[in-house]
Design a protein around this motif. Sequence first.
Motif, PDB file in Angstrom:
ATOM      1  N   PRO A 278       0.589  -1.913   4.277  1.00  0.00           N
ATOM      2  CA  PRO A 278       0.100  -1.187   3.103  1.00  0.00           C
ATOM      3  C   PRO A 278      -1.383  -0.843   3.189  1.00  0.00           C
ATOM      4  O   PRO A 278      -1.798   0.239   2.761  1.00  0.00           O
ATOM      5  N   LEU A 279      -2.209  -1.750   3.750  1.00  0.00           N
ATOM      6  CA  LEU A 279      -3.633  -1.457   3.881  1.00  0.00           C
ATOM      7  C   LEU A 279      -3.856  -0.285   4.830  1.00  0.00           C
ATOM      8  O   LEU A 279      -4.666   0.613   4.565  1.00  0.00           O
TER       9      LEU A 279
ATOM     10  N   TYR B 116       1.568 -12.401   3.591  1.00  0.00           N
ATOM     11  CA  TYR B 116       2.003 -11.495   2.528  1.00  0.00           C
ATOM     12  C   TYR B 116       2.328 -10.088   3.028  1.00  0.00           C
ATOM     13  O   TYR B 116       2.603  -9.193   2.233  1.00  0.00           O
TER      14      TYR B 116
ATOM     15  N   LEU C 233      -3.226 -11.962   5.048  1.00  0.00           N
ATOM     16  CA  LEU C 233      -2.880 -10.622   5.526  1.00  0.00           C
ATOM     17  C   LEU C 233      -1.502 -10.608   6.186  1.00  0.00           C
ATOM     18  O   LEU C 233      -0.740  -9.640   6.050  1.00  0.00           O
TER      19      LEU C 233
ATOM     20  N   MET D  97       0.400  -7.708   4.394  1.00  0.00           N
ATOM     21  CA  MET D  97      -0.550  -6.760   3.813  1.00  0.00           C
ATOM     22  C   MET D  97      -1.031  -5.682   4.784  1.00  0.00           C
ATOM     23  O   MET D  97      -1.558  -4.654   4.352  1.00  0.00           O
ATOM     24  N   ARG D  98      -0.862  -5.914   6.067  1.00  0.00           N
ATOM     25  CA  ARG D  98      -1.494  -4.997   7.031  1.00  0.00           C
ATOM     26  C   ARG D  98      -0.935  -3.574   6.940  1.00  0.00           C
ATOM     27  O   ARG D  98      -1.691  -2.587   6.990  1.00  0.00           O
TER      28      ARG D  98
END
Length: 229
Positions: free
Chosen positions: A219-220, A214, A211, A216-217
Amino acid sequence: MEHTEIGVVHTSITRAEPEAVAALSTFGVATIHEAMGRVGLMRPYLRPAYPKARLCGTAVTVLLQPGDNWMLHVAAEQVREGDVVVAACTTESEDGFFGELLATSFRARGCRGLVIDGGVRDVAELEEMDFPVFARAVHAKGTVKATLGSVNVPVVCANSLVRPGDVVVADGDGVVVVPRERAAEVAAASAGREAAEAGKRARFRAGELGLDIYGMRGPLGALGLRYED
């Protein structure tokens, strides 16, 4: 050259540079596929005839007729040290086109292995020889020698275009085809990808999460992902 040619053997082909082939041989199929832009994979039904089979080499291509392995014998004459034979069929066939005797012949010519969209047999002997084969099926049914195909024409093997001299790499993850003119470029990109993965591997071992590695937090969250107690 057209893949629809029947009854022709092209004796002069352009192979990828040996240095680039050697470099590609050090990488796995997944790495090469990703480094090349997520292209080049054959269909996943092609599986190794025995565990731990692996190959890398320049393609000598064969167009077979169903249930007929005549052109594999013809292809043996065209094999040079470091080649891989890639055999497609004019229509689906799972007959046992290839076995221990042909493997013995191929190996004597310097062949590094076989990829075939068809069946093979004598798998215990192939494993004992450590002659790597990736095939559509294992099938004891024999074949005849009665119908012309072609050697060293472009073929579509398991949905992937293979031209004579292209680089073919296969392992437990599948089979990938690298166009001969891109071999050096893809080898360099594969090395870069492996170096980047080594850094990420160290971070995962240290306990970091994908997370965060990359990113990712954000976009999530933008998509509305919520955390609730």
